[in-house]
Design a protein around this motif. Sequence first.
Motif, short mmCIF file in Angstrom:
data_model
loop_
_atom_site.label_atom_id
_atom_site.label_comp_id
_atom_site.label_asym_id
_atom_site.label_seq_id
_atom_site.Cartn_x
_atom_site.Cartn_y
_atom_site.Cartn_z
N PRO A 135 44.00 42.14 40.16
CA PRO A 135 44.43 41.54 41.43
C PRO A 135 44.08 42.42 42.62
N CYS A 136 43.83 43.70 42.36
CA CYS A 136 43.39 44.62 43.43
C CYS A 136 42.06 44.15 44.04
N CYS A 137 41.20 43.58 43.22
CA CYS A 137 39.83 43.26 43.65
C CYS A 137 39.48 41.79 43.62
N PHE A 138 40.29 40.95 42.97
CA PHE A 138 39.93 39.53 42.90
C PHE A 138 40.48 38.79 44.10
N ALA A 168 42.97 47.78 32.83
CA ALA A 168 41.80 48.23 33.59
C ALA A 168 41.23 47.10 34.44
N CYS A 169 40.78 47.48 35.63
CA CYS A 169 40.06 46.54 36.49
C CYS A 169 38.57 46.82 36.37
N THR A 170 37.81 45.79 36.00
CA THR A 170 36.36 45.97 35.81
C THR A 170 35.66 46.32 37.13
N HIS A 171 36.20 45.85 38.23
CA HIS A 171 35.60 46.08 39.54
C HIS A 171 35.86 47.52 40.01
N CYS A 172 37.06 48.04 39.74
CA CYS A 172 37.43 49.41 40.16
C CYS A 172 36.75 50.47 39.30
N ARG A 173 36.70 50.23 37.99
CA ARG A 173 36.26 51.27 37.05
C ARG A 173 34.74 51.19 36.85
#
Length: 274
Positions: free
Chosen positions: A177-180, A237-242
């Motif tokens: 939710p941080c990046c979507f 894990a966030c795929t966009h952050c990591r």
Amino acid sequence: MLACHLHGTLKYYTAPHFDGVRHAFSTRQGGVSLPPFDTLNLGRAGEDPRANILQNFERLCGAIKVDMRRLVFARQVHGDTVRRVTAADAGEGLYRPATADCDALVTNDPGVCLTVFSADCVPILLYDPEKQAVGAVHAGWRGTALGIVRKTVETLGDRYGCRTAHLRAAVGPCIGPCCFETRADVAKALAGVLGASVAPYIRYDGGDRFHIDLREINIFWLTQAGVPRAQIELSEACTHCRVEDFFSYRRDGARHGSMAAFIQLNPPLEGSPR
Ligand SMILES: [Zn+2]
């Protein structure tokens, strides 16, 4: 929580409560592909040389003791079709074209390894240790709005007699939710189907901007279908952050690599009834 495994440079995740079934969520680490597909790209043949992709599959499948010839790929279209496969379908996707569009696969045949792809979308694996049946689901926001994971749970029940009380689920790395961030149309589509109960997972940020927690909405679908929350494990894990661990469609653009989630039943023990 999912468990992280390191075999040399190869990194992947498994679900501890899936003990007794071969499975994994891949990361981007441990393969041979060059930028922008570095390094464990499992998708996008044609841009990344096929020889690299095959070697990447070989490494991951070797680590989880899956025979590559047993893989069957979902030909994903962001729909809600659940396809039932058997050993006769093994090889579809990697060695010959997949024959049908679908975003989820199910089987009770140990002769086939279900494979779904993702790079931000939510990969979900399902396992019923009682009936020895498994499922693999790819849920982007469209599939999430269509309730594909609930449909897959229902298909496991209809086809193999799986009871939801016995089902175990593992939700793999996806965009957090941080990046979507989306516009109102996506938020409305999800809220329209799921109602007020998913309001906590759709955050309004002013203007036409929303942040959506696809992982939690899929967990909501699973529990609605009757899967006990205690039997659902997830990656946070966030795929966009990591960047170092995951490919991300949103971050990397059209020329992005893909991760995959795999699941294959163990063959029945000699002489045991099935
Ligand atoms: Zn993020």
